[in-house]
Design an enzyme around this catalytic site. Structure first.
Site, mmCIF file in Angstrom:
data_model
loop_
_atom_site.group_PDB
_atom_site.id
_atom_site.type_symbol
_atom_site.label_atom_id
_atom_site.label_comp_id
_atom_site.label_asym_id
_atom_site.label_seq_id
_atom_site.Cartn_x
_atom_site.Cartn_y
_atom_site.Cartn_z
ATOM 1 N N ARG A 23 48.108 71.263 -35.821
ATOM 2 C CA ARG A 23 46.900 71.567 -36.576
ATOM 3 C C ARG A 23 47.183 72.653 -37.619
ATOM 4 N NH1 ARG A 23 42.960 72.821 -31.606
ATOM 5 N NH2 ARG A 23 44.972 73.574 -30.797
ATOM 6 N N ASP A 25 43.598 77.596 -21.226
ATOM 7 C CA ASP A 25 43.625 78.669 -22.225
ATOM 8 C C ASP A 25 43.059 79.974 -21.674
ATOM 9 O OD1 ASP A 25 44.847 77.968 -24.606
ATOM 10 O OD2 ASP A 25 43.139 76.809 -25.295
ATOM 11 N N TYR A 57 41.513 81.081 -32.880
ATOM 12 C CA TYR A 57 41.308 81.130 -31.432
ATOM 13 C C TYR A 57 42.206 82.234 -30.881
ATOM 14 C CZ TYR A 57 38.909 76.582 -31.396
ATOM 15 O OH TYR A 57 38.017 75.560 -31.593
ATOM 16 N N VAL A 96 35.729 73.736 -16.675
ATOM 17 C CA VAL A 96 34.970 74.970 -16.454
ATOM 18 C C VAL A 96 35.459 76.070 -17.385
ATOM 19 C CG1 VAL A 96 34.360 76.745 -14.788
ATOM 20 C CG2 VAL A 96 34.529 74.357 -14.066
ATOM 21 N N LEU A 97 34.538 76.666 -18.124
ATOM 22 C CA LEU A 97 34.900 77.716 -19.067
ATOM 23 C C LEU A 97 33.735 78.674 -19.244
ATOM 24 C CD1 LEU A 97 37.180 78.580 -21.096
ATOM 25 C CD2 LEU A 97 35.849 77.416 -22.845
ATOM 26 N N ALA A 130 40.662 74.155 -19.007
ATOM 27 C CA ALA A 130 40.393 75.595 -19.084
ATOM 28 C C ALA A 130 41.653 76.449 -19.025
ATOM 29 C CB ALA A 130 39.440 76.007 -17.965
ATOM 30 N N MET A 160 45.817 71.046 -26.224
ATOM 31 C CA MET A 160 45.633 69.602 -26.127
ATOM 32 C C MET A 160 45.252 68.948 -27.453
ATOM 33 S SD MET A 160 43.635 69.315 -22.480
ATOM 34 C CE MET A 160 43.189 67.598 -22.761
ATOM 35 N N ALA A 197 48.025 73.916 -23.176
ATOM 36 C CA ALA A 197 46.996 74.816 -23.710
ATOM 37 C C ALA A 197 46.493 74.421 -25.092
ATOM 38 C CB ALA A 197 47.527 76.246 -23.752
ATOM 39 N N LYS A 212 45.726 78.617 -33.525
ATOM 40 C CA LYS A 212 46.042 79.145 -32.195
ATOM 41 C C LYS A 212 46.356 80.627 -32.235
ATOM 42 C CE LYS A 212 46.140 77.477 -28.831
ATOM 43 N NZ LYS A 212 44.973 77.481 -27.889
ATOM 44 N N SER A 233 27.647 71.408 -8.213
ATOM 45 C CA SER A 233 29.015 71.915 -8.172
ATOM 46 C C SER A 233 29.131 73.064 -7.176
ATOM 47 C CB SER A 233 29.446 72.382 -9.567
ATOM 48 O OG SER A 233 30.820 72.724 -9.563
ATOM 49 N N SER A 248 36.324 71.165 -27.928
ATOM 50 C CA SER A 248 35.910 70.759 -26.585
ATOM 51 C C SER A 248 35.669 69.257 -26.540
ATOM 52 C CB SER A 248 34.641 71.511 -26.172
ATOM 53 O OG SER A 248 34.889 72.893 -26.051
#
Length: 380
Positions: free
Chosen positions: A15, A284, A93, A253-254, A282, A316, A314, A74, A234, A132
């Site tokens: 990217r 990352d 990020y 889950v984040l 998750a 994807m 990390a 990144k 959950s 996401s």
């Protein structure tokens, strides 16, 4: 403002932080953009396209980093810490909750680190959501791929093979378990249903559970592929009961800015079928599966533990770089323009950007990150 666009150096990260169209928007607003040669090639954008957008092409990374604002995808790697300096605005990020060395480096050089993943708008995460969606959809594809025999999987097709005639023999569908019903989880669930799998989704929020049970797209997919879909609360007991039946587990889950909670323990993993697959979106933020204790790469994406394939890449979305870049930059460019136009004032005047500031002038300014790292938080 002078803006730098360095080439990403993370393993197989194709990217790029700005498309030529985004660069054109910046240069048309009077800003100068310096693009490291080849920065966009992984996403299909040539240096010539950036030149036509009025960017200046530079050959060395330091020449892309040496500007007031640097836009990336990144988090910087250790080899890039030397480019940090007092007054640098870094827009990318960061995922600092599980990265103490990067946090310390940003603080030591008094970098203003603006993290895509903690920016909020109307309760949503506008710069995390595009990736996401990509990660959720890719997770289903990745799980299906690593269930193949030559990847060490069980050798099953998620949707099985059947002509939907109950009088004729067919094959069983796979069960894909998705933990988390947010953007990534929803996309993982719908993509898994689109592959023909049965899906069990775990979610905490009662309102979200109700929405998922009544979702029109999910109902259409289950009908079209004759699949089963259920949503369960959950809680550990429910997860432990379902996982032994699953061929694939996708955890999404984040908690923005914070370290991901461990929602699947080692005993649950041990209960899964041999040759099944776990994909932890998750990772990352430290990962949500107890048996995932390190990040993997696109070169070596999985490792085997307790007979289960573990996927913990990390970055994807970097594998579908063109789609991911365009989706991400469509979301980031309005804020990049505002930062370039307003400088430091934009960090204060725009609440969305304000929420993205994780480090500033040697201070840690995101409480979730500070709590995760057990460091002092200071209000921006």
């Amino acid at each position: 403002m002078d803006i730098g666009l360095p080439k990403e150096i993370k393993n197989n990260e194709n990217r790029v932080g700005l498309t030529p169209d985004a660069v054109k928007q910046l240069t048309s607003a009077g800003h100068k953009v310096f693009v490291q040669t080849g920065a966009g090639l992984g996403s299909g954008f040539t240096d010539e396209e950036y030149k036509r957008a009025k960017a200046t092409i530079v050959t060395k990374a330091k020449d892309a980093w040496n500007h007031s604002l640097v836009v990336k995808v990144k988090e910087p790697l250790a080899s890039e810490y030397g480019y940090f300096r007092n007054g640098l605005l870094l827009f990318t990020y960061l995922h600092l909750a599980d990265n103490l060395p990067l946090t310390k480096a940003l603080l030591a050089k008094r970098v203003a680190g603006i993290a895509y993943e903690t920016m909020r708008k109307n309760g949503m995460l506008p710069l995390l959501a595009p990736m996401s969606r990509v990660a959720g959809r890719r997770a289903a594809i990745i799980a299906a791929t690593h269930l193949e025999s030559h990847h060490g999987g069980m050798g099953i097709l998620p949707g099985g093979v059947s002509d939907n005639d109950p009088k004729k023999p067919g094959t069983e569908k796979g069960l894909f378990v998705v933990i988390g019903g947010g953007v990534a989880g929803y996309n993982a669930a719908t993509a898994s249903l689109g592959l023909g799998a049965n899906v069990t989704l775990f979610e905490m929020n009662p309102d979200r559970i109700k929405q998922l049970k009544n979702d029109v797209l999910i109902k259409r997919l289950t009908q079209a592929f004759n699949s089963k879909f259920e949503v369960l609360k959950s809680v550990p007991a429910n997860i432990a009961k379902v996982l032994p039946k699953a061929e694939a587990l996708i955890s999404t889950v984040l908690i923005p800015g914070a370290k991901a909670p461990k929602v699947v323990n080692e005993a649950m993993v041990k209960s899964m079928k041999r040759g099944s697959v776990i994909v932890d979106i998750a990772i990352d933020q430290g990962g949500s599966i107890e048996t995932i204790d390190h990040i993997t790469t696109h070169d070596q994406p999985t490792y085997l533990r307790h007979g289960v394939n573990h996927y913990a890449v990390a970055n994807m979305p970097g594998a579908t770089a063109r789609t991911s870049t365009v989706a991400l930059v469509n979301a980031t460019i309005p804020y990049a323009l505002e930062i370039a136009n307003g400088g430091l004032k934009a960090l204060i005047n725009n609440q969305v950007i304000h929420d993205g500031v994780n480090t500033f002038d040697g201070k840690l300014t995101n409480k979730a990150v500070a709590d995760a790292l057990k460091m002092k938080f200071e209000n921006l």
